[in-house]
Each structure stands twice: as C-alpha cells, then as structure tokens.
Write a protein that holds these residues in place. Structure first.
Motif, short mmCIF file in Angstrom:
data_model
loop_
_atom_site.label_atom_id
_atom_site.label_comp_id
_atom_site.label_asym_id
_atom_site.label_seq_id
_atom_site.Cartn_x
_atom_site.Cartn_y
_atom_site.Cartn_z
N LEU A 1 0.83 -1.20 0.00
CA LEU A 1 0.00 0.00 0.00
C LEU A 1 0.87 1.25 0.00
CD1 LEU A 1 -3.13 0.27 0.10
CD2 LEU A 1 -2.90 0.79 2.52
N LYS A 2 1.97 1.20 0.72
CA LYS A 2 2.88 2.33 0.78
C LYS A 2 3.49 2.62 -0.58
CE LYS A 2 7.14 3.88 3.05
NZ LYS A 2 8.23 3.50 3.99
N GLU A 3 3.89 1.57 -1.29
CA GLU A 3 4.48 1.75 -2.62
C GLU A 3 3.46 2.27 -3.62
OE1 GLU A 3 7.91 -1.74 -2.29
OE2 GLU A 3 5.88 -2.22 -2.98
N LEU A 4 2.22 1.80 -3.49
CA LEU A 4 1.15 2.33 -4.34
C LEU A 4 0.98 3.83 -4.12
CD1 LEU A 4 -1.70 -0.34 -4.11
CD2 LEU A 4 -0.47 0.33 -6.17
N ALA A 5 0.97 4.22 -2.85
CA ALA A 5 0.79 5.64 -2.51
C ALA A 5 1.93 6.49 -3.08
CB ALA A 5 0.70 5.80 -1.00
N GLU A 6 3.16 5.97 -2.96
CA GLU A 6 4.31 6.72 -3.47
C GLU A 6 4.24 6.88 -4.98
OE1 GLU A 6 7.60 4.48 -1.99
OE2 GLU A 6 7.57 5.45 0.00
N GLU A 7 3.86 5.80 -5.66
CA GLU A 7 3.77 5.87 -7.12
C GLU A 7 2.68 6.83 -7.57
OE1 GLU A 7 3.13 2.88 -10.93
OE2 GLU A 7 3.92 2.10 -9.05
N CYS A 8 1.60 6.90 -6.80
CA CYS A 8 0.48 7.78 -7.15
C CYS A 8 0.65 9.20 -6.60
CB CYS A 8 -0.82 7.20 -6.61
SG CYS A 8 -1.27 5.61 -7.32
N ASN A 9 1.70 9.38 -5.77
CA ASN A 9 1.98 10.68 -5.15
C ASN A 9 0.81 11.16 -4.28
OD1 ASN A 9 3.66 12.85 -4.54
ND2 ASN A 9 2.81 14.11 -6.18
N VAL A 10 0.26 10.21 -3.52
CA VAL A 10 -0.80 10.52 -2.55
C VAL A 10 -0.46 9.83 -1.24
CG1 VAL A 10 -2.59 10.81 -4.32
CG2 VAL A 10 -2.21 8.55 -3.30
#
Length: 352
Positions: free
Chosen positions: A4-13
């Motif tokens: 989930l953390k990596e998803l957030a970083e990739e989406c910049n949210v």
C-alpha cells in the motif's frame, strides 16, 4: 506483491488516500481516484472489499493475527479467545507473522520487511471478510505500527498502543510484582535479590517498580548490588546469580521469568544451596518449566487465558456497538505456591 505504501508513493498521494479509495470512502477528485485505480490495476493489487457490498454481509468471523504462535502465552490467549467466540457463534481465522521464525525476532519489529508482512496480513483479513481483528503480541510492549485508518475494529492483546480507538488487554504486572515481593517478605525475606529482564519492555519496568514500591513500603533496604540484569533465559540468569553472590548473600531471589529462575537454580544447586530450604526463590509466568524444577518453582501465574477471553468479549462488544470509557484492561495474576518458597531460617551451608 506491491505494498500500500508503494502504491501511494507511485500515485503521489498518502497511504490513507489509497486505502480510502479502495474501501469506497474517499472524497478525492475523480481524476485522482481514476489515477490510483489505474495503478492498482496495473500491479494487480487485490486488497480488501473492492465493492461496498462485501461489507454488508455479516460473516460471524473474527481474525486473529499473532506475532508468533510459539511465543509464551499465545496458545492460551487463543484458547481464551476461541472459547468466548464459540459461545457467541463466531468462527476464527488465525494468521501468524512468525517474527521469531521467519522475520528475525524482536530486532526486526518495525523493519520494512515486518511492516510489509503486517500490512499484507491485515489486507488478507479484509479479503476474507472478517468482522474484526484481534492482534496478539508476543510480549507486552507499546505498539505504534497498527493501521490508523483500518475499516474494521481492532483489539490488542498483551500489549498497548496510543491509538485511542483500540482497546488493549494486558496482565497487571505492577500489582503482580508487588504481590510476589510481599509473598517473599511474608516468608522471611529481608535481603531480596532481583534478576530482572535486560530488555526495558513493559514487563520489566512494571515488575521492578512493583518490587521497589513494596520494599520501600515495608521499610526494607534495597541492596542495589543484589540487582542484576539478565537476558530472558537461563544461561544469562546463571551468570547474573553468580554476580549477585560475589557481592553478598541474599535470603530470597525474585526472578522476572521462570527460565531465569531455572538459571538461578542451576547456580544455587551447584553450590549446595537448596531453593526452598537455604534460600527462597520466586519466578514469573507459570511457564511449563516451573513445575518440573527440583523443587517445583513458586511463581506468578499470568492470566493469559483471561487476556484472550477479555479481548474476545471486547471485540464482540465493539461489533454490537457497546462502548466503554475504559480502554486499557488489566488482567489479575495469581501466585502459584510450590516448594521454592518456605518459612525458614537461612542455612549457612554454602561457599559464600
């Protein structure tokens, strides 16, 4: 699998934004939502409850997430949980983080590998549609890594957290240590040695506080030279006991767990000092080893079954929307009287 953390970083949210979008609770723009869901689809991320309808159906299933199934007290805590839940027509699903057998033990807590495994475990709990999660810690400590925006109730067993929404169930270490110290004093203890855990966890801090409080209240001198740190094992406690006797001769020894008491036993018996006859010794936890020591060890039994039972009751209360102002629940401990503490006059039959 992407986290989930990596998803957030990739989406910049933020992580919370991704989590809320996946759980259908977000107020973000359609553009942001579409961008996040596109990245989710690209990586094949399958969290929990992609549709709100999944949350409507009651599954009568509670998730139990444990640090490690082999940790002290965990099986008994689980038994306490399942006993209560079965009576209330709930099923359980158990997952283990295996912190001692696969991640690297206490030193790995808070590491990236641990947090990823923890996150995946909570997401799996959601995917199999449990109604709540009971987290069982391997030992009593302050925990700060539980998900803040989790969509289901969480109850914490055998540890505490600052999250005001999470009820915590712990043993009453302070009162138990006071009772153990009073018990030694009642049986003639005046010069009491302490073998305490070197790890400054909640257990160690509260047990030492209880010991010092009673000694002061009873007007007895705390001989600092007779207080030694040890790892939570027999070998380290053997060395600690040796150091204590090099500095002075106690009439009693309070060990912070039963394995440390076993190490003290070994040193004492090698020097012809008999527990329960020449010296009094008390342990803590009522581990299986206590009953088999020669003589059987007097110890403080932690109500681990009660911790589980209470955690289960609080979980069902949360699901039934029953609230209480109390958040930290302390389970009483009790002295298990065996043969290592007796009324006695201390023998001089030793090399010290």
């Amino acid at each position: 699998m992407i986290t989930l953390k990596e998803l957030a970083e990739e989406c910049n949210v933020s992580i919370a934004t991704v989590s809320n979008i996946l759980n259908g609770k977000s107020n973000v723009s359609e553009e942001t939502k579409a961008r996040v869901l596109k990245v989710v689809k690209k990586h094949g991320y399958k969290p929990n409850l992609m549709a709100r309808s999944l949350r409507v159906t009651k599954t009568k299933t509670i998730g139990i997430l444990v640090d490690d199934l082999g940790a002290f007290g965990t099986p008994e805590i689980i038994e306490g949980i399942t006993s209560f839940l079965e009576k209330n027509s709930y099923k359980v699903v158990i997952q283990t983080l295996r912190i001692f057998t696969s991640i690297g033990g206490q030193s790995a807590l808070g590491s990236e590998a641990f947090l990823q495994k923890l996150e995946a475990s909570f997401q799996e709990m959601l995917a199999i549609r449990v109604e709540a999660v009971i987290y069982i810690a391997a030992y009593s400590r302050q925990i700060d890594y539980l998900p803040e925006n989790f969509s289901l109730p969480i109850v914490l067993a055998y540890a505490t957290t600052d999250n005001k929404l999470i009820p915590c169930v712990i043993p009453d270490d302070l009162t138990a240590a006071e009772e153990a110290t009073e018990y030694l004093i009642k049986h003639g203890g005046k010069k009491i040695a302490l073998i305490k855990g070197i790890e400054q966890n909640i257990h160690s801090q509260l047990r030492e506080e209880g010991f010092r409080s009673v000694m002061k209240k009873q007007g007895l001198t705390i001989v600092e030279e007779l207080i030694e740190n040890a790892e939570w094992n027999a070998e380290s406690a053997y060395a600690a006991c040796q150091k204590i006797f090099e500095k002075g001769r106690p009439d009693s020894i309070f060990c912070f767990n039963d394995y440390m008491a076993a190490g003290a036993y070994q040193f004492l018996l090698e020097h012809d000092i008999k527990p329960g006859k020449d010296i009094n010794i008390i342990g803590f936890d009522n581990n299986r080893i206590a009953k088999g020591l020669p003589p059987p060890l007097t110890t403080m039994g932690i109500g681990v079954y009660g911790i589980g039972n209470t955690a289960a009751r609080l979980t069902v209360d949360l699901l039934d929307n029953k609230t209480t102002s109390e958040r930290i629940f302390k389970i009483p401990c009790r002295i298990i009287e065996r043969d290592s503490v007796k009324e006695m006059g201390i023998s001089k039959n030793c090399n010290f």
